[in-house]
Enzyme design. Structure first.
Site, PDB file in Angstrom:
ATOM      1  CG  HIS A  16     -49.851   8.156 -20.299  1.00 30.54           C
ATOM      2  ND1 HIS A  16     -51.244   7.394 -20.355  1.00 30.54           N
ATOM      3  CD2 HIS A  16     -49.570   8.494 -19.425  1.00 30.54           C
ATOM      4  CE1 HIS A  16     -51.615   8.336 -19.311  1.00 30.54           C
ATOM      5  NE2 HIS A  16     -50.598   9.013 -18.398  1.00 30.54           N
ATOM      6  CB  SER A  65     -50.773  11.522 -16.981  1.00 35.90           C
ATOM      7  OG  SER A  65     -50.804  10.457 -16.218  1.00 35.90           O
ATOM      8  CG  ASP A  79     -52.821   6.301 -21.974  1.00 37.27           C
ATOM      9  OD1 ASP A  79     -52.325   5.177 -20.795  1.00 37.27           O
ATOM     10  OD2 ASP A  79     -52.968   7.362 -22.562  1.00 37.27           O
TER      11      ASP A  79
END
Length: 446
Positions: free
Chosen positions: A409, A133, A384
């Protein structure tokens, strides 16, 4: 993970007037690092407590033995225990001024230099950055900005192109909606219908809504119902992000394939009443907030774990991490909302006394032109929503993309699980092959 003595580090790496220092926390696991010069996997901490990321990055733990690698998890300044001004760090914009990705990257580069200089046998170690991320963005940027510090980077679910003018602002919520559309009949259609149903019932039935959803704080006014819809929208987004194929508790304790579990409550046809529809939506929301059955009421002021630093991230969004998101209600299942940079800027000014620089991230990190860089893996999951701002095609022979169609994710950074789809197993194996090649390449270097 076990904590090592904190590193004393400069508050401001790029100026000379503010010469204060602070203690940066980092965690080390060296049980598999038995050979001098063995590789180091360096997790570039993101917006939260580093122990949480350490415990949710099983991939690094599993490959450490195969690679004979030391693991280092570095905490991002202004999160967890790494506070440049102690309890005053968030007191005002003057103290927050040193919260930026540039300063964090410099922290990491300094920490790597100090580790290699002070840890016996580490001076010649090849360091590989790993992150997911925002942490994945930092891993890629660390390789780009400090190529002598790390020999390569794995940037998992890293939306480095989610900046103004780089990708359509609607891609994010379109992917969320696709996840729901493919997880059950009429699921996305009924979520799209629910917004109007909430508006109709809110005009006279706030008490009914509050009771049906078992809200901790009852809705009392029209503005409350707007905030309630925003809470639901964020709930659906979070579910898409953590749509893992097995039980997990990354943001909340959830069942396997949680979006499918949600959609089992939303399969109504068009004849359903608003009340029946919202009863189904309330059951769907409980999949996210009360999978364990232990939650007495639903708290609309929170949607995820307390380990993430939301205020700090909001400040970063209000300065350099400007990521446009929008909805149109046609390609997605949400109410139409345009991206309004001026309104966002005014909100930032009111909250922090700062205004965002829309194009700074592109200027700083090069935007979509990555051709000058090397040894970076960008991995993305097809489920995601952040993949819309990620690198999903190869840029060169050494700046490569790995796409995991059934991945949410940064699924590839999690521990192996018997329910993992084959694509994520293949992705992890390929990532390790790249790591080995980078280490060999570094050892051959003069």
């Amino acid at each position: 993970c076990h904590s090592k003595p904190t590193l004393v580090i400069s508050i401001d790496h790029f100026g000379f007037f503010e010469n204060g220092t602070f203690k940066q926390r980092y965690l080390v696991a060296d049980q598999h690092w038995h050979q001098a010069g063995g590789p180091i996997l360096f997790y570039t901490g993101n917006e939260g407590d580093i122990t949480w990321f350490c415990n949710n990055t099983g991939f690094m733990w599993q490959v450490a033995e195969e690679l004979g690698a030391m693991l280092v998890f570095a905490e991002h300044r202004y999160y967890g225990d790494s506070m440049p001004f102690g309890p005053d760090s968030y007191s005002d914009s003057k103290h927050l001024n040193y919260l930026s990705s540039e300063q964090a990257l410099a922290d990491f580069a300094v920490l790597i230099r100090e580790l290699k200089g002070s840890w016996p046998g580490a001076r010649s170690s090849a360091v590989i950055a790993v992150g997911g991320s925002y942490g994945g963005m930092l891993a890629a940027w660390l390789r780009m900005k400090y190529p002598s510090a790390v020999v390569g980077a794995l940037a998992a679910s890293a939306p480095i192109w989610q900046f103004p003018g780089m990708v359509p602002c609607g891609d994010f919520h379109r992917i969320v909606s696709q996840d729901f559309a493919s997880s059950g009949p009429n699921c996305d259609v009924n979520i799209r219908r629910s917004w109007g149903a909430i508006d109709k019932i809110a005009s006279t039935g706030l008490a009914w809504l509050s009771g049906t959803f078992s809200l901790c704080a009852p809705l009392k006014s029209r503005p409350d119902s707007v905030a309630f819809k925003e809470w639901l929208q964020e709930t659906w987004v979070n579910l898409a992000m953590v749509d893992y194929p097995y039980e997990a508790s990354f943001l909340q304790p959830l069942p396997a394939w949680p979006v499918q579990a949600v959609c089992r409550h939303l399969g109504f046809d068009s004849s359903v009443s608003d009340y029946q529809l919202l009863q189904g939506v309330s059951e769907a929301a409980r999949v996210y907030y009360n999978h364990t059955g232990a939650t007495a009421c639903l708290n609309t002021s929170s949607t995820a774990t307390g380990s993430l630093g939301f205020l700090g991230w909001y400040y970063q969004a209000c300065t350099e991490m400007v990521m446009p998101l929008c909805t149109d209600g046609v390609q997605d299942m949400f109410e139409p909302q345009a991206w309004d940079f001026q309104a966002f800027s005014d909100e930032c000014q009111a909250l922090f006394g700062v205004r965002p620089r829309a194009s700074w991230a592109e200027t700083l990190y090069g935007g979509k032109d990555l051709s000058a860089h090397s040894n970076i893996i960008f991995s993305n999951g097809g489920l995601d929503p952040w993949s819309g701002g990620g690198v999903t095609r190869n840029i060169s022979d050494s700046v490569v993309a790995i796409v995991i169609p059934q991945g949410a994710h940064h699924l590839d950074l999690r521990y192996d699980n018997e329910r993992d789809p084959p694509a994520v197993r293949g992705a992890r194996a390929l990532e390790v092959d790249y790591f080995k090649a980078w280490v060999r390449q570094a050892r051959r270097a003069p």
